[in-house]
Design an enzyme around this catalytic site. Sequence first.
Site, PDB file in Angstrom:
ATOM      1  CG  ASN A  46      -0.452  -0.170   2.481  1.00 34.06           C
ATOM      2  OD1 ASN A  46       0.695  -0.595   2.641  1.00 34.06           O
ATOM      3  ND2 ASN A  46      -1.237   0.134   3.499  1.00 34.06           N
TER       4      ASN A  46
ATOM      5  CD  GLU B 281       4.675  -0.478  12.888  1.00 35.56           C
ATOM      6  OE1 GLU B 281       3.466  -0.243  13.105  1.00 35.56           O
ATOM      7  OE2 GLU B 281       5.586  -0.027  13.590  1.00 35.56           O
TER       8      GLU B 281
ATOM      9  CB  CYS C  27      -2.196   0.168   8.278  1.00 31.21           C
ATOM     10  SG  CYS C  27      -0.934   1.445   8.292  1.00 31.21           S
TER      11      CYS C  27
ATOM     12  CD  GLU D 283       8.220   0.394  10.559  1.00 28.38           C
ATOM     13  OE1 GLU D 283       7.303   0.837   9.866  1.00 28.38           O
ATOM     14  OE2 GLU D 283       9.049  -0.447  10.159  1.00 28.38           O
TER      15      GLU D 283
HETATM   16  P1  NAD Z   1       0.400  -9.284   3.642  1.00 32.81           P
HETATM   17  O1  NAD Z   1       0.493  -9.667   5.069  1.00 32.81           O
HETATM   18  O2  NAD Z   1      -0.361 -10.160   2.738  1.00 32.81           O
HETATM   19  O3  NAD Z   1       1.866  -9.171   3.000  1.00 32.81           O
HETATM   20  C1  NAD Z   1       2.846  -8.313   3.551  1.00 32.81           C
HETATM   21  C2  NAD Z   1       4.217  -8.802   3.107  1.00 32.81           C
HETATM   22  O4  NAD Z   1       4.460 -10.075   3.696  1.00 32.81           O
HETATM   23  C3  NAD Z   1       4.360  -8.999   1.598  1.00 32.81           C
HETATM   24  O5  NAD Z   1       5.668  -8.631   1.201  1.00 32.81           O
HETATM   25  C4  NAD Z   1       4.158 -10.493   1.439  1.00 32.81           C
HETATM   26  O6  NAD Z   1       4.748 -11.024   0.274  1.00 32.81           O
HETATM   27  C5  NAD Z   1       4.860 -10.993   2.692  1.00 32.81           C
HETATM   28  N1  NAD Z   1       4.466 -12.342   3.109  1.00 32.81           N
HETATM   29  C6  NAD Z   1       3.273 -12.963   2.906  1.00 32.81           C
HETATM   30  N2  NAD Z   1       3.318 -14.213   3.419  1.00 32.81           N
HETATM   31  C7  NAD Z   1       4.547 -14.369   3.972  1.00 32.81           C
HETATM   32  C8  NAD Z   1       5.189 -15.439   4.662  1.00 32.81           C
HETATM   33  N3  NAD Z   1       4.571 -16.596   4.888  1.00 32.81           N
HETATM   34  N4  NAD Z   1       6.449 -15.265   5.090  1.00 32.81           N
HETATM   35  C9  NAD Z   1       7.086 -14.085   4.884  1.00 32.81           C
HETATM   36  N5  NAD Z   1       6.542 -13.038   4.228  1.00 32.81           N
HETATM   37  C10 NAD Z   1       5.277 -13.179   3.785  1.00 32.81           C
HETATM   38  O7  NAD Z   1      -0.130  -7.775   3.635  1.00 32.81           O
HETATM   39  P2  NAD Z   1      -0.490  -6.879   2.378  1.00 32.81           P
HETATM   40  O8  NAD Z   1      -1.757  -7.421   1.801  1.00 32.81           O
HETATM   41  O9  NAD Z   1       0.697  -6.712   1.502  1.00 32.81           O
HETATM   42  O10 NAD Z   1      -0.754  -5.474   3.075  1.00 32.81           O
HETATM   43  C11 NAD Z   1      -1.964  -5.144   3.657  1.00 32.81           C
HETATM   44  C12 NAD Z   1      -1.895  -5.281   5.164  1.00 32.81           C
HETATM   45  O11 NAD Z   1      -0.783  -4.542   5.656  1.00 32.81           O
HETATM   46  C13 NAD Z   1      -3.105  -4.709   5.854  1.00 32.81           C
HETATM   47  O12 NAD Z   1      -3.522  -5.579   6.857  1.00 32.81           O
HETATM   48  C14 NAD Z   1      -2.586  -3.406   6.451  1.00 32.81           C
HETATM   49  O13 NAD Z   1      -3.293  -2.960   7.573  1.00 32.81           O
HETATM   50  C15 NAD Z   1      -1.192  -3.776   6.785  1.00 32.81           C
HETATM   51  N6  NAD Z   1      -0.356  -2.584   6.904  1.00 32.81           N
HETATM   52  C16 NAD Z   1       0.035  -2.183   8.153  1.00 32.81           C
HETATM   53  C17 NAD Z   1       0.787  -1.027   8.310  1.00 32.81           C
HETATM   54  C18 NAD Z   1       1.222  -0.554   9.667  1.00 32.81           C
HETATM   55  O14 NAD Z   1       2.124   0.266   9.736  1.00 32.81           O
HETATM   56  N7  NAD Z   1       0.630  -1.028  10.743  1.00 32.81           N
HETATM   57  C19 NAD Z   1       1.139  -0.283   7.185  1.00 32.81           C
HETATM   58  C20 NAD Z   1       0.718  -0.730   5.934  1.00 32.81           C
HETATM   59  C21 NAD Z   1      -0.027  -1.885   5.799  1.00 32.81           C
END
Ligand code: NAD
Length: 487
Positions: free
Chosen positions: A157, A255, A289, A467
């Site tokens: 995102n 996060e 998020c 962070e």
């Molecule tokens: P996601 O959890 O699907 O993926 C995040 C990252 O993790 C990607 O690079 C993905 O390839 C990797 N990943 C997935 N499975 C993995 C595994 N088994 N082992 C290691 N890495 C793995 O999330 P997304 O769909 O990319 O992003 C959306 C989510 O991120 C939402 O829930 C959002 O709230 C959260 N988010 C949180 C923050 C924050 O600062 N709190 C900021 C941005 C997004």
Amino acid sequence: MSNRNDIAFEGLSIDGVRVKGSAGDVTEIFDPSNGKKIATVAQASVTDVEHTVEIAHQRFIKGTWKSMNSRTRGQLLQKVADLIRDKLDYLAKLESQNAGKPINAAKGEIAAAANCFEYYAGAVNKIYGQTIPGAADGSLLTFREPLGVCALITPWNFPFLITSWKVAPALAMGNCVVIKPAGVTPLSALALADLTVEAGIPSGVVNVLAGPGSLTGEALIAHPLIRKISFTGSTEIGKHIMKVAADGIKRVSLELGGKSANIVFADTELEICIESSLFSAFDNAGQDCCSRSRFLVEEKIFDLFVTQFVDRTKAMKIGPTNLEETEMGPLITSQQRKSVCNYLDVGDKEGAERLCGGDIPEDGVLANGNYLTPAVYVKVNADMRIMQEEIFGPVVCIMPFKTEEEAVTLANNSVYGLSGSIWTRDVSRALRVARAFETGMISINSSSSVHIEAPFGGMKQSGMGREQGMVALEHYSELKSVFIANE
Ligand code: NAD
């Protein structure tokens, strides 16, 4: 850097060089606003992960980066900031095309990433240890030591900005990093790696391995030489990462997701509040998020607020991402749009009333993109799924409250605790509610969650660790105590 008018092939960034993945696998990358293919990117295999982590570890123990004097290390981070500013237009276009962001939003994020590198460039020589007045005959000191190789795993995102929030403090502390960007948005992380090389940061300090989480990400988090995993993404994957990290007692920062509340009291400046709330709900098409997707509005102004908010929502400029006037772009993928539409079905079936939105443009310039018009629900109750689960799209629920206590109870009725806003002109009440609100970040009469100088992160299932700010440096370092005997 490749010409963005061509379909570029983007290699992985390992030891300062762009390379094909050893297995020859690639991913095609598409522009979410029109469905056009914009790049082909190499995917890292398990062998690539092993090779890269080993290189980064060797570069770490060789010490060129961690032992570099603080002024030079700071100057190199400042150089990265300067290069980002020099190439802002290029990077903004890249991010806009890859992540489906309106160009103005993308420019703002790239500029914020430059500020992040500048902040940590200045922080490098302000990381202090302590002298401790101990009882033993000698001196007690503490040092902050880098951890080693850090795995930085990022979502789609805010690809460039979130990567910068991790890379800059990790490098400021002297670590080496392996970045695993989200599968659909690897382009700006690869561009960042190129900029670190151009800035003169030694090769192997910053590496980028594109690829799917289930393969590249899994191999990375399980690697025994990874000392720290900094993860931003869904709560579900965050839980999994914590479990895997337990095996190697790896340091973990998470996060994760959010379902933040926007509490509006009747004494707010309504016009300012509505305009800002619109941004907080629908920025990045709600794929944020920190999105304030649960609006709690004092009963006395509920009808007025809803009427004005829905009018403004309907007037939002949804359009091509290359236009300056576009306020909201597409969702990242058609799957993400489908997931949001499933929530609209859930909301409708739960008995909530949808006052606008949820339409997919079928003609014209938007028809080939993943667009969805922003939706507003009323007649919701606190336990509905659309009030409890992170939808991660342009969907807002608005619910009335009568008293301050009720507002706090409703705001805290969530497994998440990431961000939130309070709108009131009563300072005492604002602070009372802010203190009672179980959330990592809160803004009063504002929708802003991000200040590079202040800690960013969540409570409850929104994560652990912080962070940004000086505190981020603690999460990329270990505290070492040293005792020097007098004799
Ligand atoms: P996601 O959890 O699907 O993926 C995040 C990252 O993790 C990607 O690079 C993905 O390839 C990797 N990943 C997935 N499975 C993995 C595994 N088994 N082992 C290691 N890495 C793995 O999330 P997304 O769909 O990319 O992003 C959306 C989510 O991120 C939402 O829930 C959002 O709230 C959260 N988010 C949180 C923050 C924050 O600062 N709190 C900021 C941005 C997004």
